[in-house]
Enzyme design. Structure first.
Site, PDB file in Angstrom:
ATOM      1  N   LYS A  24      38.324  13.566 -48.140  1.00 53.07           N
ATOM      2  CA  LYS A  24      37.291  12.761 -48.810  1.00 53.07           C
ATOM      3  C   LYS A  24      35.905  13.353 -48.573  1.00 53.07           C
ATOM      4  O   LYS A  24      35.103  13.492 -49.484  1.00 53.07           O
ATOM      5  CB  LYS A  24      37.340  11.320 -48.282  1.00 53.07           C
ATOM      6  N   ASN A  25      35.619  13.729 -47.336  1.00 54.57           N
ATOM      7  CA  ASN A  25      34.268  14.211 -47.034  1.00 54.57           C
ATOM      8  C   ASN A  25      33.985  15.581 -47.648  1.00 54.57           C
ATOM      9  O   ASN A  25      32.835  15.959 -47.791  1.00 54.57           O
ATOM     10  CB  ASN A  25      34.038  14.257 -45.517  1.00 54.57           C
ATOM     11  N   ARG A  96      26.446   6.238 -48.881  1.00 52.98           N
ATOM     12  CA  ARG A  96      25.390   7.098 -48.354  1.00 52.98           C
ATOM     13  C   ARG A  96      25.478   8.527 -48.906  1.00 52.98           C
ATOM     14  O   ARG A  96      24.465   9.186 -49.131  1.00 52.98           O
ATOM     15  CB  ARG A  96      25.517   7.112 -46.834  1.00 52.98           C
ATOM     16  N   CYS A 120      28.311   2.889 -44.565  1.00 56.31           N
ATOM     17  CA  CYS A 120      28.781   2.097 -43.420  1.00 56.31           C
ATOM     18  C   CYS A 120      27.624   1.753 -42.483  1.00 56.31           C
ATOM     19  O   CYS A 120      26.684   2.525 -42.352  1.00 56.31           O
ATOM     20  CB  CYS A 120      29.764   2.917 -42.604  1.00 56.31           C
ATOM     21  N   ARG A 125      21.135   5.884 -39.567  1.00 54.71           N
ATOM     22  CA  ARG A 125      21.460   6.911 -40.554  1.00 54.71           C
ATOM     23  C   ARG A 125      20.297   7.278 -41.476  1.00 54.71           C
ATOM     24  O   ARG A 125      20.377   7.141 -42.697  1.00 54.71           O
ATOM     25  CB  ARG A 125      22.700   6.504 -41.363  1.00 54.71           C
ATOM     26  N   ASP A 320      34.636  10.667 -36.382  1.00 50.76           N
ATOM     27  CA  ASP A 320      35.475   9.900 -37.306  1.00 50.76           C
ATOM     28  C   ASP A 320      36.887   9.663 -36.763  1.00 50.76           C
ATOM     29  O   ASP A 320      37.658   8.908 -37.355  1.00 50.76           O
ATOM     30  CB  ASP A 320      35.557  10.619 -38.663  1.00 50.76           C
ATOM     31  N   ARG A 412      37.651   2.694 -49.038  1.00 46.20           N
ATOM     32  CA  ARG A 412      36.602   3.692 -49.260  1.00 46.20           C
ATOM     33  C   ARG A 412      37.060   5.057 -48.751  1.00 46.20           C
ATOM     34  O   ARG A 412      36.753   6.090 -49.344  1.00 46.20           O
ATOM     35  CB  ARG A 412      35.321   3.305 -48.501  1.00 46.20           C
TER      36      ARG A 412
HETATM   37  C1  UD1 Z   1      29.143  13.057 -42.479  1.00 52.83           C
HETATM   38  C2  UD1 Z   1      30.466  12.419 -42.844  1.00 52.83           C
HETATM   39  C3  UD1 Z   1      30.822  11.309 -41.870  1.00 52.83           C
HETATM   40  C4  UD1 Z   1      30.808  11.853 -40.424  1.00 52.83           C
HETATM   41  C5  UD1 Z   1      29.479  12.562 -40.142  1.00 52.83           C
HETATM   42  C6  UD1 Z   1      29.462  13.244 -38.787  1.00 52.83           C
HETATM   43  C7  UD1 Z   1      30.498  12.636 -45.263  1.00 52.83           C
HETATM   44  C8  UD1 Z   1      30.480  11.973 -46.588  1.00 52.83           C
HETATM   45  N1  UD1 Z   1      30.364  11.854 -44.195  1.00 52.83           N
HETATM   46  O1  UD1 Z   1      28.147  12.038 -42.575  1.00 52.83           O
HETATM   47  O2  UD1 Z   1      32.147  10.833 -42.177  1.00 52.83           O
HETATM   48  O3  UD1 Z   1      30.967  10.783 -39.534  1.00 52.83           O
HETATM   49  O4  UD1 Z   1      29.220  13.574 -41.143  1.00 52.83           O
HETATM   50  O5  UD1 Z   1      30.500  14.172 -38.696  1.00 52.83           O
HETATM   51  O6  UD1 Z   1      30.679  13.842 -45.170  1.00 52.83           O
HETATM   52  N2  UD1 Z   1      20.798  11.997 -38.968  1.00 52.83           N
HETATM   53  C9  UD1 Z   1      19.434  11.832 -38.867  1.00 52.83           C
HETATM   54  N3  UD1 Z   1      18.667  12.264 -39.904  1.00 52.83           N
HETATM   55  C10 UD1 Z   1      19.182  12.848 -41.014  1.00 52.83           C
HETATM   56  C11 UD1 Z   1      20.583  13.018 -41.096  1.00 52.83           C
HETATM   57  C12 UD1 Z   1      21.363  12.586 -40.063  1.00 52.83           C
HETATM   58  O7  UD1 Z   1      18.916  11.311 -37.880  1.00 52.83           O
HETATM   59  O8  UD1 Z   1      18.442  13.226 -41.921  1.00 52.83           O
HETATM   60  C13 UD1 Z   1      21.652  11.532 -37.864  1.00 52.83           C
HETATM   61  C14 UD1 Z   1      22.596  10.423 -38.325  1.00 52.83           C
HETATM   62  O9  UD1 Z   1      21.950   9.166 -38.265  1.00 52.83           O
HETATM   63  C15 UD1 Z   1      23.714  10.570 -37.322  1.00 52.83           C
HETATM   64  C16 UD1 Z   1      23.774  12.080 -37.083  1.00 52.83           C
HETATM   65  O10 UD1 Z   1      22.507  12.595 -37.478  1.00 52.83           O
HETATM   66  O11 UD1 Z   1      23.382   9.903 -36.130  1.00 52.83           O
HETATM   67  C17 UD1 Z   1      24.877  12.786 -37.847  1.00 52.83           C
HETATM   68  O12 UD1 Z   1      24.719  12.540 -39.234  1.00 52.83           O
HETATM   69  P1  UD1 Z   1      25.248  13.566 -40.344  1.00 52.83           P
HETATM   70  O13 UD1 Z   1      25.884  14.737 -39.679  1.00 52.83           O
HETATM   71  O14 UD1 Z   1      24.145  13.820 -41.301  1.00 52.83           O
HETATM   72  O15 UD1 Z   1      26.382  12.705 -41.026  1.00 52.83           O
HETATM   73  P2  UD1 Z   1      26.609  12.415 -42.565  1.00 52.83           P
HETATM   74  O16 UD1 Z   1      26.386  13.664 -43.348  1.00 52.83           O
HETATM   75  O17 UD1 Z   1      25.889  11.191 -42.963  1.00 52.83           O
END
Ligand code: UD1
Length: 451
Positions: A24-25, A96, A120, A125, A320, A412
């Protein structure tokens, strides 16, 4: 609308040979990336989960023509008809990952208008790393709630060399910036980039489209912008998170499972931790005469040991799989610990597990789990996608029945995983499945076929 829930009954040891669906991701960001290559692209091994249907709806909102053959898992998207740069708050709030269209829209049209994303509730985030990176790449950002308008700065069109160091290897920020950079004149270097298998699958399809990308030691991704990307065909990598859920289902019920297409090389630390618990894990990379097959197979240990895990960016332990493995820890002997370092609010499932009899205490981001011999079935609420998996696993071993509500999270993230578990011998049913709201999106999809 009547309430929809998962009903899970105490089940026999699960056994089976199960194919893992596409990740999915990976598929969400890959669908977004198709905006970069005007024309008709085809994706194989596409899971039919609610997030995927939602992302397809987003692409249709932008003007793409879509055909999703759900049975064959083939998704065809023609992006030559895309004529909008705006994503509505309704779609953005559902998921998101919708923020991932920002990079491709900017690359193709020079502008994008998106609402701030939902998803979620597993932490604040924010998207500050995405925005800081875009600013470094000369993107102008204007916030006008609930929208964010982004546009390329036309006053500086000469090719540029930019080196962006991410404060944290954010998966989404790496993907968004990477996609934008593929068509940006000049060279972009992303330092401290995320290197999750899903990011590498994105890089794989972008290279097939004609992008110039190289991955260098030390989590550095170098992109040299090209003028044009072409449509492609691509098979999505198997979902390491679904695979993890299936392996843990065998662990907790003390059964065995073989996943012929699972990628062991995407799950190294997770598989090590299962071995540390005492489970027998065989992979295509270490075949034995009795387990010569490709993929991953597991035979559960009858009396597993406690372990300690700390989540982290890849190749660290995946956040995850933290909730799903906690269920297995709660049923092991001795004490286990979990330290969640990726998301600040991702221990909400602890409260639900304790309702079943689990002995878990939480201090800050650390959970201490004292193994118990039994769980007792009751009513639970899924708090996020991966928590729903942990609760389903718990329901398989809890005495009597476990009723899990808020199952839109389950839908989801997973493509009918309950059916795969049932095939392995689990007693699990989705109650009131026909009320699924996202099914409407699916139906409207089928009426818009690609010519
Ligand atoms: C993706 C995955 C999610 C997984 C996560 C971490 C998808 C659709 N989702 O989410 O399933 O749990 O990677 O492996 O691929 N952060 C910030 N600022 C930002 C971006 C992120 O502070 O601009 C923080 C987030 O709040 C979080 C951490 O960085 O605490 C990791 O987030 P990120 O790696 O960006 O996860 P996602 O891409 O949202």
């Amino acid at each position: 609308m009547s309430e929809r829930f998962l009903l899970v009954k105490q089940s026999q040891p699960l056994q089976g040979f199960v194919e893992v669906t596409g990740a999915k991701n990976a598929v969400l960001v890959i669908i977004a990336s198709l905006l970069l290559a005007e024309g008709k692209s085809t994706l194989y091994n596409v899971p039919n989960s609610a997030d995927v249907r939602c992302f397809i709806a987003l692409m249709m909102e932008l003007g793409a023509l879509v055909h999703f053959d759900i049975k064959q898992k083939i998704l065809t998207i023609d992006t030559s008809t895309v004529n909008k740069i705006e994503v509505s708050p309704e779609i953005m709030n559902m998921m998101r990952a919708s923020i991932l269209v920002m990079g491709p829209l900017l690359a193709r049209f020079g502008k994008a208008r998106v609402a701030l994303p939902g998803g979620c509730l597993i932490g604040a985030r924010p998207i500050n790393y995405h925005l800081q990176g875009f600013r470094r790449l000369n993107i102008l950002l204007e916030e006008n709630q609930p929208y964010l308008f982004a546009s390329t700065n036309t006053s500086t069109s000469a090719p540029q060399h930019e080196r962006i160091a991410l404060e944290y290897p954010s998966v989404g920020a790496t993907e968004n910036l990477l996609m934008y950079a593929t068509l940006k004149p000049g060279e972009t270097v992303i330092v401290n980039a995320a290197i999750e298998p899903e990011v590498l699958d994105l890089i794989d399809i972008l290279k097939k489209m004609g992008a110039s990308i190289s991955c260098e030691p030390g989590q550095v991704i170098r992109i040299v912008g090209v003028n044009h990307l072409k449509p492609v065909e691509h098979t999505i990598i198997p979902d390491r998170l679904e695979a993890g859920g299936l392996l843990l289902a065998a662990c907790v019920t003390k059964g065995s499972v073989h996943l012929p297409n699972a990628r062991a090389d995407h799950m190294d630390i997770f598989l090590e931790k299962l071995r540390e618990m005492g489970h027998e894990v065989y992979t295509g990379t270490n075949p034995t005469p009795t387990h010569p097959l490709q993929g991953v197979s597991l035979t559960a240990c009858q009396n597993p040991r406690g372990i300690n895990i700390k989540t982290g960016p890849y190749p660290g332990f995946p956040t995850d799989l933290q909730a799903p493995i906690m269920t297995a820890m709660a049923l092991s002997k001795d004490v286990s610990t979990v330290e969640e370092t990726v998301f600040e609010n991702r221990l909400m499932h602890v409260k639900e597990l304790t309702k079943l009899g689990a002995q878990i205490t939480v201090e800050g981001q650390k959970a201490t789990i004292r193994g118990v011999e039994k769980f007792y079935g009751t009513e639970l609420i899924a708090t996020d996608i991966r928590a729903s998996c942990g609760l389903v696993l718990a329901g398989l071993v809890a005495s009597g029945e476990t009723k899990i509500g808020n199952i839109h999270h389950w839908e989801r993230g997973y493509d009918k995983l309950e059916e795969k578990l049932r095939f392995m011998g689990a007693q699990i049913s989705l109650i009131n499945p026909d009320d699924e709201p996202t099914r409407q999106i699916e139906e409207s999809l089928l009426s818009k076929r690609v010519a």
